[in-house]
Design a protein around this motif. Structure first.
Motif, PDB file in Angstrom:
ATOM      1  N   GLU A   6      -4.773   8.706   4.139  1.00  0.00           N
ATOM      2  CA  GLU A   6      -4.748   8.783   5.606  1.00  0.00           C
ATOM      3  C   GLU A   6      -5.209  10.168   6.048  1.00  0.00           C
ATOM      4  OE1 GLU A   6      -1.153   6.849   7.153  1.00  0.00           O
ATOM      5  OE2 GLU A   6      -2.261   5.012   6.702  1.00  0.00           O
ATOM      6  N   CYS A  27      -2.974   2.677  11.314  1.00  0.00           N
ATOM      7  CA  CYS A  27      -2.041   2.046  10.390  1.00  0.00           C
ATOM      8  C   CYS A  27      -2.037   0.528  10.608  1.00  0.00           C
ATOM      9  CB  CYS A  27      -0.664   2.658  10.641  1.00  0.00           C
ATOM     10  SG  CYS A  27       0.568   2.087   9.504  1.00  0.00           S
ATOM     11  N   ARG A  77       0.834  -1.206   0.000  1.00  0.00           N
ATOM     12  CA  ARG A  77       0.000   0.000   0.000  1.00  0.00           C
ATOM     13  C   ARG A  77       0.862   1.247   0.000  1.00  0.00           C
ATOM     14  NH1 ARG A  77       2.158   2.262   4.217  1.00  0.00           N
ATOM     15  NH2 ARG A  77       1.816   1.438   6.305  1.00  0.00           N
ATOM     16  N   ARG A 124       7.866   1.990   3.168  1.00  0.00           N
ATOM     17  CA  ARG A 124       7.633   3.413   3.448  1.00  0.00           C
ATOM     18  C   ARG A 124       8.952   4.083   3.773  1.00  0.00           C
ATOM     19  NH1 ARG A 124       4.286   2.233   9.002  1.00  0.00           N
ATOM     20  NH2 ARG A 124       5.954   1.141  10.102  1.00  0.00           N
ATOM     21  N   ALA A 135       0.330   5.094   1.405  1.00  0.00           N
ATOM     22  CA  ALA A 135      -0.617   5.678   2.367  1.00  0.00           C
ATOM     23  C   ALA A 135      -0.364   7.160   2.614  1.00  0.00           C
ATOM     24  CB  ALA A 135      -0.524   4.896   3.674  1.00  0.00           C
ATOM     25  N   PRO A 136      -0.597   7.999   1.616  1.00  0.00           N
ATOM     26  CA  PRO A 136      -0.315   9.423   1.809  1.00  0.00           C
ATOM     27  C   PRO A 136      -1.352  10.119   2.689  1.00  0.00           C
ATOM     28  CG  PRO A 136      -1.381   9.086  -0.308  1.00  0.00           C
ATOM     29  CD  PRO A 136      -1.166   7.719   0.280  1.00  0.00           C
ATOM     30  N   SER A 137      -0.879  11.128   3.408  1.00  0.00           N
ATOM     31  CA  SER A 137      -1.804  11.986   4.161  1.00  0.00           C
ATOM     32  C   SER A 137      -2.094  13.192   3.284  1.00  0.00           C
ATOM     33  CB  SER A 137      -1.142  12.462   5.456  1.00  0.00           C
ATOM     34  OG  SER A 137      -0.742  11.353   6.203  1.00  0.00           O
ATOM     35  N   HIS A 189       9.716   6.760   9.146  1.00  0.00           N
ATOM     36  CA  HIS A 189       8.719   6.009   9.922  1.00  0.00           C
ATOM     37  C   HIS A 189       9.316   4.874  10.743  1.00  0.00           C
ATOM     38  CE1 HIS A 189       5.074   8.024   8.776  1.00  0.00           C
ATOM     39  NE2 HIS A 189       5.522   8.094   7.538  1.00  0.00           N
ATOM     40  N   TYR A 236      -2.516   7.859  14.395  1.00  0.00           N
ATOM     41  CA  TYR A 236      -1.892   7.274  13.197  1.00  0.00           C
ATOM     42  C   TYR A 236      -1.427   5.828  13.392  1.00  0.00           C
ATOM     43  CZ  TYR A 236       2.099   5.850  10.453  1.00  0.00           C
ATOM     44  OH  TYR A 236       2.988   5.085   9.751  1.00  0.00           O
TER      45      TYR A 236
END
Ligand code: GLU
Length: 443
Positions: free
Chosen positions: A41, A163, A5, A177, A7-9, A181, A159
């Motif tokens: 996200e 997640c 995946r 990612r 998973a951008p904010s 992170h 978050y």
């Protein structure tokens, strides 16, 4: 089935770093036949903006990274609450001041990262400190550990919790990612433990720095993918460049088609060391891709740029654009270069380079230009070889050297001392404009 995946904010545009994360997920998916999930996200309802979300989706499509599944975390709050309740019921989480927290259990967590190898975290370092920075101890004298907030006091999920729940429910097999992170990973592993589920694999991508080793800034490339698009970069050049930020197809190869990159791609070959972003290299690649691109496609892409610059109107001459693009194809890093250098082909008030004018038009060649204008006026057909012949005839008749007129004519017609071959330029401009500009050159 393997699944990854991105998973951008949507709290900002899709930048180079985010696009590179998306690309490595996408290439991995294509190389092993995994599904590619796009997960927005957007739990932070204050900072998440529709405008950013749309730009992210649009840029992903423009780059050619289509997704198999799309989720929005803002639509999944009830799921997160359900899992928080489960942990509360099992006594693994507790409530305090309206928030739900997970008790941190002191332990060593070993993570095998596919890029970085083994990373060991000691959760007994997750200490609580007072304002003076001193570690606080609990009643029994042991250090007080910082518990992980699962659901914030305002009811929104945190978050790390979303997640984990999502990576679990979406059956993500490998989380790829950014390295920023890594520090979240042990916190997420504690949540997996509490839920009694097996974490996915992890691969943390190296940071992207500028060439001086500093943070990427606007100047050094940290601009939105949509801005690169507005500057006239081709998506395949950006994708090719992004894949070189931390990965290499081997040898000195820099230009590589997506199909062969996918064949060669392997997470294990991603570098640990930070990657340096080079705007020059990106421009060089774009230049190469423009050279190779089909002219008709370039014309389609160029039209909106030309309209915006008012170089063309609604009913434009497609063939004329095509001719200019053909002539400049090998001479532009971006479409903006084309707009800048080929302005004379579209408008009469094109830019005149003061230095070139001073150097080549200070001797008034009014007579020579008028003879040339008259001869060109009679040249039929008006093409590269016929105009060259007419030009050389005039030069001979006037007992001049070709070099006496080549530069002055070029500057008079294009405003510049450099450019594509003179006769190709003249043929592109056409008879009418060439004659008119020669006549007006010293007026
Ligand atoms: N929303 C996070 C970000 O944009 C994603 C982190 C992750 O991939 O787990 O950085």
């Amino acid at each position: 089935m393997a699944k990854v995946r991105f998973a951008p904010s949507p709290t900002g545009y899709l930048h180079i770093g985010g696009a590179r994360t998306a690309l490595f997920n996408w290439m991995y998916a294509k190389s092993v036949g995994a599904s590619f999930v796009l997960r927005i996200e957007d739990t932070d309802q204050q900072r998440s903006k529709k405008e950013f979300e749309l730009e992210i989706l649009d840029s992903m499509k423009w780059l050619g990274m289509e997704w198999d599944e799309l989720y929005y975390q803002s639509q999944r709050f009830s799921l997160y609450r359900e899992y928080a309740k489960k942990l509360l019921d099992e006594g693994k989480a507790y409530q305090e001041n309206g928030a739900v927290l997970l008790k941190t259990i002191a332990q060593e967590i070993k993570l095998y990262d596919l890029i970085r190898g083994e990373i060991v975290f000691d959760t007994s370092n997750f200490v609580v400190r007072d304002e003076k920075g001193e570690n606080l101890s609990g009643k029994d004298g042991t250090l007080l550990l910082k518990d992980e907030v699962l659901i914030k006091a305002d009811g929104s999920p945190a978050y790390n919790f979303c997640c984990v729940i999502d990576d679990f429910l979406m059956e993500i097999t490998c989380v790829i990612r950014g390295e920023d992170h890594i520090s979240n990973t042990p916190k997420q592993i504690l949540i997996y433990q509490a839920l009694g589920i097996k974490p996915p694999k992890f691969a943390h991508l190296p940071l992207i720095m500028d060439e001086e080793g500093g943070r990427l800034s606007k100047r050094t490339g940290a601009v939105a993918v949509s801005d690169y698009r507005k500057q006239g970069f081709l998506p395949e050049a950006i994708m090719n460049y992004l894949m070189l930020l931390g990965w290499s197809p081997g040898g000195d190869q820099e230009m590589i088609s997506m199909a062969s990159a996918i064949k060669k791609f392997s997470i294990k070959k991603i570098n640990k060391a930070a990657a340096a972003f080079s705007m020059d290299k990106l421009k060089w690649l774009n230049n190469q891709y423009i050279r190779q691109a089909d002219t008709n496609r370039l014309v389609d892409l160029m039209v909106p740029f030309l309209k915006e610059k008012k170089y063309i109107q609604e009913n434009f001459d497609r063939q004329a654009i095509k001719n200019s693009v053909d002539l400049f194809k090998g001479r532009m890093d971006t479409f903006l270069d084309f707009l800048d250098r080929a302005d004379f082909a579209f408008i009469d008030d094109f830019k005149r380079d003061a230095e070139a004018v001073a150097k080549h038009l200070s001797v008034k060649r009014t007579k020579e230009f008028s003879v040339l204008a008259e001869r060109f006026g009679r040249t039929e057909p008006f093409d590269v070889s016929s105009t060259e012949k007419a030009f050389r005839d005039v030069v001979a008749e006037l007992k001049l050297e070709a070099s006496d007129l080549v530069h002055p004519v070029r500057v008079a017609l294009t405003g510049r001392a450099v450019g594509p071959s003179l006769f190709e330029t003249i043929a592109l401009l056409g008879k009418e404009k060439t004659v008119e500009r020669l006549k007006k050159a010293f007026a």
